[in-house]
Structure formats: structure tokens, C-alpha cells
Design an enzyme around this catalytic site. Structure first.
Site, PDB file in Angstrom:
ATOM      1  CG  MET A 126     -13.689 -59.045  31.626  1.00 57.46           C
ATOM      2  SD  MET A 126     -12.489 -59.671  30.423  1.00 57.46           S
ATOM      3  CE  MET A 126     -12.917 -61.413  30.420  1.00 57.46           C
ATOM      4  N   GLY A 170     -17.988 -60.406  26.242  1.00 62.68           N
ATOM      5  CA  GLY A 170     -18.544 -60.605  27.581  1.00 62.68           C
ATOM      6  C   GLY A 170     -18.168 -61.948  28.186  1.00 62.68           C
ATOM      7  CB  SER A 171     -15.944 -63.710  28.971  1.00 62.34           C
ATOM      8  OG  SER A 171     -15.096 -62.643  28.591  1.00 62.34           O
ATOM      9  NE  ARG A 172     -16.556 -66.248  37.195  1.00 62.58           N
ATOM     10  CZ  ARG A 172     -17.437 -67.029  37.794  1.00 62.58           C
ATOM     11  NH1 ARG A 172     -18.711 -66.953  37.482  1.00 62.58           N
ATOM     12  NH2 ARG A 172     -17.049 -67.912  38.691  1.00 62.58           N
TER      13      ARG A 172
END
Length: 238
Positions: free
Chosen positions: A103, A191-193
Site C-alpha cells: 500500500m 504506507g505499509s503492506r
């Protein structure tokens, strides 16, 4: 009038409650800066609008067929790998197919349950804040790992991973909670995953570089022998 509503509908969406404080703070700072120097109103309003946009929480229409594994996050399928699940979940060392969804700061960051099931395991692990697009982020970064088990006893693990900018993982799910596929369970800020680990023998129905929509995109089918969706993986040229 109706045509104007249709134009604005994609951006006029609800804001997740986690964003209220941030949007309010951005608004207060904008007013303070504007009073100090009038030209600062413009960048302040832009940043406040972006903050509200980041915390948007649109409704989604989730496929309801039993056995479907639904994308838990908006973003792009960064990689698909066969790797052991996180050790804290105590699911053994046998490799499982991991679908990693990255993301960026412009994606919706609300996370949704990938399956209908009961949360049987949940574990928070502190760690680093490496770029979430890196493979080793699954091992080294701060993460929240969960396992949901459906009524057939099939388990799907999914992991919220903090990234380079993300510094806060939010998870509302608790052990024993019964979640529906597509149901909101948390979010990661800035922001990440999210990684999804599929049971042995279940092939993904997405490919690398494919865009996903949380609560809508089908990642896999637990009750099907359907072939996976083929596409170029990282490093391949087609």
C-alpha cells in the site's frame, strides 16, 4: 445536480474514525498558519484535504461465495512467494504461498478480513521499519500476525506489516472474534503492506503487479482446484 454528485462520489467518502484527530489537527495548524501569513492557507488546506483523503473508508461490495479469500488491502500485489509462515503463529516450517500487497500513501489503508472465520491466533511483534516493498520486511519489520479459521477448519494467516513511513499498526480484532470476509479489522497508517498466507495446495488467482481492492478482489478459492492466474513475476520478462 445528479451528475455533479456522480463526479464527487469517488472522493466524497466516509472518513475512518482513526482519522478524526489527524484531520482536526491539520485543520487547526492550517488556521494558525493562515493567520500568521495568509499565503499559507493554500498549502495548509491541501495538506488537510490529503489527510482526509488518506483516512477515507469507502464501502465495499464483498463476494459472498463460501471459500473465497478476499484481498485484505488496497494496493498492488508486490510479490508471490512460497515461504514458511511467521514463526510466532506456530503453523510449522512448511512453505505456504504468500501474497504480499503493498500500500502506498495514496491507497485506502483500512484492512479487511480475507475470509469468513474465527480469529484463532493473534500476535504483535515489534521490529524495524524497512521499506515495506522489500522481501525481508516480512521478517524484520514490526508486524501484527493473525490466523482466521473457517467452519471447514481451513486456516488463512494474514499479517499487517509496518513500512518505512508507517509507524502505527491498528488492529481491532481479538482472539475468538468471528469475522466476515470483507469486514474491517484494522488499518496501518501512512504506507505499509499486508501479507496473506494461503493453505497448502491453494493457488492464488492474482498475479504480481495486479491491483487489488480490499474487500472485493478475490485472491484465491479454498474450495477450488482452479489454476492460478499467470503473470510475470519480479525479474521475469514476457
Amino acid at each position: 445536480m445528479s451528475s455533479m454528485r456522480d463526479v464527487l462520489k469517488p472522493v466524497m467518502v466516509p472518513i475512518n474514525r482513526e482519522g478524526y484527530a489527524f484531520v482536526t489537527l491539520f485543520g487547526i495548524v492550517t488556521v494558525a498558519l493562515g493567520l500568521v501569513w495568509e499565503p499559507l492557507w493554500i498549502p495548509g488546506l491541501i495538506l488537510t484535504a490529503w489527510c482526509a483523503y488518506f483516512f477515507r473508508d469507502p464501502d465495499r461490495v464483498t463476494p459472498t461465495r463460501p471459500g473465497l479469500v478476499i484481498a485484505p488491502a488496497d494496493g498492488v500485489v508486490q510479490m508471490i512467494r512460497d515461504v514458511p509462515p511467521p514463526p510466532e503463529l506456530e503453523m510449522g516450517d512448511t512453505p505456504m504461498t504468500r501474497v504480499s500487497i503493498f500500500m502506498n500513501v495514496f491507497n485506502v489503508h483500512v484492512n479487511r478480513s480475507p475470509i469468513d472465520g474465527t480469529i484463532t491466533k493473534l500476535h504483535y511483534r515489534p521490529g524495524k521499519f524497512l521499506n515495506a516493498s522489500m522481501d525481508k520486511a516480512s521478517v524484520d519489520n514490526e508486524r501484527m500476525s493473525l490466523v482466521a479459521e473457517n467452519e471447514r477448519g481451513q486456516q488463512v494467516a494474514f499479517v499487517q506489516i509496518a513500512g518505512l513511513v508507517a509507524r502505527r499498526i491498528l488492529c481491532d480484532a481479538q482472539l475468538g472474534d468471528d469475522l466476515k470476509a470483507g469486514e474491517r479489522f484494522g488499518m496501518i497508517r501512512f504506507g505499509s503492506r499486508v501479507d496473506v498466507y494461503l493453505p497448502k495446495g491453494v493457488v492464488p488467482l492474482v498475479c504480481e503487479n495486479q491491483l487489488t481492492v480490499a474487500g472485493e478482489t478475490v485472491l484465491a478459492d479454498l474450495g477450488s482446484g482452479q489454476r492460478g492466474k499467470e503473470g510475470p513475476r519480479q525479474g521475469e520478462v514476457r
